[in-house]
Write a protein that holds these residues in place. Sequence first.
Motif, PDB file in Angstrom:
ATOM      1  N   ILE A   1       0.839  -1.197   0.000  1.00 39.63           N
ATOM      2  CA  ILE A   1       0.000   0.000   0.000  1.00 39.63           C
ATOM      3  C   ILE A   1       0.877   1.250   0.000  1.00 39.63           C
ATOM      4  CG2 ILE A   1      -1.656   1.346   1.359  1.00 39.63           C
ATOM      5  CD1 ILE A   1      -2.848  -1.302   2.330  1.00 39.63           C
ATOM      6  N   GLY A   2       1.969   1.186   0.779  1.00 43.54           N
ATOM      7  CA  GLY A   2       2.902   2.314   0.828  1.00 43.54           C
ATOM      8  C   GLY A   2       3.488   2.627  -0.540  1.00 43.54           C
ATOM      9  N   LEU A   3       3.917   1.589  -1.253  1.00 45.01           N
ATOM     10  CA  LEU A   3       4.476   1.782  -2.593  1.00 45.01           C
ATOM     11  C   LEU A   3       3.419   2.337  -3.548  1.00 45.01           C
ATOM     12  CD1 LEU A   3       6.636  -1.473  -2.916  1.00 45.01           C
ATOM     13  CD2 LEU A   3       7.495   0.881  -2.791  1.00 45.01           C
ATOM     14  N   SER A   4       2.194   1.873  -3.393  1.00 39.64           N
ATOM     15  CA  SER A   4       1.106   2.366  -4.237  1.00 39.64           C
ATOM     16  C   SER A   4       0.853   3.848  -3.988  1.00 39.64           C
ATOM     17  CB  SER A   4      -0.167   1.559  -3.962  1.00 39.64           C
ATOM     18  OG  SER A   4      -1.256   2.072  -4.712  1.00 39.64           O
ATOM     19  N   LYS A   5       0.846   4.254  -2.706  1.00 39.44           N
ATOM     20  CA  LYS A   5       0.640   5.664  -2.370  1.00 39.44           C
ATOM     21  C   LYS A   5       1.755   6.533  -2.950  1.00 39.44           C
ATOM     22  CE  LYS A   5      -1.922   4.939   1.974  1.00 39.44           C
ATOM     23  NZ  LYS A   5      -3.143   5.703   1.639  1.00 39.44           N
ATOM     24  N   LEU A   6       2.980   6.008  -2.912  1.00 37.69           N
ATOM     25  CA  LEU A   6       4.123   6.763  -3.433  1.00 37.69           C
ATOM     26  C   LEU A   6       4.004   6.962  -4.940  1.00 37.69           C
ATOM     27  CD1 LEU A   6       6.811   8.085  -2.591  1.00 37.69           C
ATOM     28  CD2 LEU A   6       7.933   5.912  -3.064  1.00 37.69           C
TER      29      LEU A   6
ATOM     30  N   LEU B   1      13.967  -3.486   3.396  1.00 36.01           N
ATOM     31  CA  LEU B   1      15.108  -3.311   2.487  1.00 36.01           C
ATOM     32  C   LEU B   1      14.667  -3.465   1.036  1.00 36.01           C
ATOM     33  CD1 LEU B   1      17.906  -5.256   4.417  1.00 36.01           C
ATOM     34  CD2 LEU B   1      17.674  -2.773   4.182  1.00 36.01           C
ATOM     35  N   GLU B   2      13.757  -4.406   0.785  1.00 38.64           N
ATOM     36  CA  GLU B   2      13.237  -4.600  -0.570  1.00 38.64           C
ATOM     37  C   GLU B   2      12.365  -3.420  -0.981  1.00 38.64           C
ATOM     38  OE1 GLU B   2      14.090  -6.955  -2.724  1.00 38.64           O
ATOM     39  OE2 GLU B   2      15.511  -7.605  -1.180  1.00 38.64           O
ATOM     40  N   VAL B   3      11.634  -2.868  -0.014  1.00 40.42           N
ATOM     41  CA  VAL B   3      10.824  -1.678  -0.295  1.00 40.42           C
ATOM     42  C   VAL B   3      11.727  -0.518  -0.701  1.00 40.42           C
ATOM     43  CG1 VAL B   3       9.208   0.010   0.669  1.00 40.42           C
ATOM     44  CG2 VAL B   3       9.020  -2.404   1.305  1.00 40.42           C
ATOM     45  N   CYS B   4      12.847  -0.374   0.018  1.00 41.95           N
ATOM     46  CA  CYS B   4      13.810   0.685  -0.292  1.00 41.95           C
ATOM     47  C   CYS B   4      14.325   0.542  -1.722  1.00 41.95           C
ATOM     48  CB  CYS B   4      14.966   0.625   0.711  1.00 41.95           C
ATOM     49  SG  CYS B   4      16.079   2.047   0.666  1.00 41.95           S
ATOM     50  N   LYS B   5      14.652  -0.682  -2.112  1.00 42.88           N
ATOM     51  CA  LYS B   5      15.127  -0.948  -3.479  1.00 42.88           C
ATOM     52  C   LYS B   5      14.060  -0.593  -4.509  1.00 42.88           C
ATOM     53  CE  LYS B   5      17.303  -4.808  -4.335  1.00 42.88           C
ATOM     54  NZ  LYS B   5      17.642  -6.261  -4.325  1.00 42.88           N
ATOM     55  N   GLU B   6      12.811  -0.940  -4.205  1.00 44.78           N
ATOM     56  CA  GLU B   6      11.721  -0.654  -5.135  1.00 44.78           C
ATOM     57  C   GLU B   6      11.520   0.854  -5.303  1.00 44.78           C
ATOM     58  OE1 GLU B   6       9.788  -2.662  -7.094  1.00 44.78           O
ATOM     59  OE2 GLU B   6      11.288  -4.154  -6.514  1.00 44.78           O
TER      60      GLU B   6
ATOM     61  N   THR C   1      12.415   4.120  -9.101  1.00 45.68           N
ATOM     62  CA  THR C   1      11.651   5.161  -9.789  1.00 45.68           C
ATOM     63  C   THR C   1      11.719   6.529  -9.131  1.00 45.68           C
ATOM     64  OG1 THR C   1       9.662   4.546  -8.538  1.00 45.68           O
ATOM     65  CG2 THR C   1       9.997   3.475 -10.681  1.00 45.68           C
ATOM     66  N   SER C   2      12.296   6.614  -7.923  1.00 47.16           N
ATOM     67  CA  SER C   2      12.239   7.890  -7.200  1.00 47.16           C
ATOM     68  C   SER C   2      13.532   8.189  -6.461  1.00 47.16           C
ATOM     69  CB  SER C   2      11.081   7.849  -6.189  1.00 47.16           C
ATOM     70  OG  SER C   2      11.067   9.013  -5.382  1.00 47.16           O
TER      71      SER C   2
ATOM     72  N   PHE D   1      21.136   0.250  -0.516  1.00 40.45           N
ATOM     73  CA  PHE D   1      19.914   0.199  -1.320  1.00 40.45           C
ATOM     74  C   PHE D   1      19.295   1.569  -1.541  1.00 40.45           C
ATOM     75  CE2 PHE D   1      19.061  -4.424   0.225  1.00 40.45           C
ATOM     76  CZ  PHE D   1      20.077  -4.869  -0.617  1.00 40.45           C
ATOM     77  N   GLY D   2      19.939   2.629  -0.989  1.00 49.75           N
ATOM     78  CA  GLY D   2      19.481   3.976  -1.317  1.00 49.75           C
ATOM     79  C   GLY D   2      18.922   4.804  -0.186  1.00 49.75           C
ATOM     80  N   ALA D   3      18.968   4.296   1.063  1.00 44.69           N
ATOM     81  CA  ALA D   3      18.482   5.100   2.193  1.00 44.69           C
ATOM     82  C   ALA D   3      19.402   6.296   2.413  1.00 44.69           C
ATOM     83  CB  ALA D   3      18.411   4.246   3.451  1.00 44.69           C
ATOM     84  N   ASP D   4      18.827   7.386   2.895  1.00 47.34           N
ATOM     85  CA  ASP D   4      19.608   8.592   3.168  1.00 47.34           C
ATOM     86  C   ASP D   4      19.975   8.724   4.644  1.00 47.34           C
ATOM     87  OD1 ASP D   4      19.458  10.277   0.503  1.00 47.34           O
ATOM     88  OD2 ASP D   4      17.462   9.454   0.834  1.00 47.34           O
ATOM     89  N   ASP D   5      19.216   8.056   5.499  1.00 45.29           N
ATOM     90  CA  ASP D   5      19.488   8.114   6.941  1.00 45.29           C
ATOM     91  C   ASP D   5      18.951   6.842   7.583  1.00 45.29           C
ATOM     92  OD1 ASP D   5      20.331   9.013   9.393  1.00 45.29           O
ATOM     93  OD2 ASP D   5      19.190  10.876   9.353  1.00 45.29           O
TER      94      ASP D   5
END
Length: 225
Positions: A36-41, A61-66, A70-71, A93-97
């Motif tokens: 749902i979070g990915l859909s909202k994004l 971690l997989e959510v971060c990769k997804e 695209t963003s 995987f792309g986290a900033d903090d």
Amino acid sequence: MTKILMIEDNVELAEILTEYLEQYDMSVTTADDPYIGLSKLNLDKFDLVILDLTLPGLDGLEVCKEIRKTSSVPIIVSSARHDLTDKVNAFDFGADDYMPKPYNPQELLVRIKSLIRRSEGSLSVEKSETNKDLVLNEFEHTITLKGKALSLTVAEFDILSYLIKKEGGAISREELIYNCDAISEESTNKSIDVIIGRIRSKLGEDPKNPKYIHAIRGVGYKLTQ
């Protein structure tokens, strides 16, 4: 108003953080399910994502990769997992903090503001760069003129990219020789002039009234745009 997406399956924690952040002109959208979070994004624009790692159905971690596919939205990982590997992977995987739970909401607020400032600064720089005629992309190893990639030899690319990086400054021929890998240290000033001439030709420059590369008498060259 700062728009935040919080992907957190601890509903009570999400409510506490939402109530706190909304006091500081922040609008928080929550999702206790990663899909749902990915859909909202995908459906809305957010300024920052707060992402838990331990989620039902899909690891954080997989959510971060997804998200990173695209963003470039800033991501703060918030996790009760204290394994160093998780922290390293989150940044890979792309986290900033990365904030280990438990933490004080005030610290979260400070980190959000810091990331938003950095993000806005990056967008400002990116916008100013794209407004210029000549744009250097070191990652893709290209230089574009008004959006069109230039066909350059290795030596031409090295010299032009160096001039772009030093935009506005007077650069001597000797400096170009010693700082451009494709130029032999045994090269003469005349050979630099010849390469500059070829670059000017590819830029469509009028040698008598150049727009980009200007000769500086007794010194070398200067690039302006």
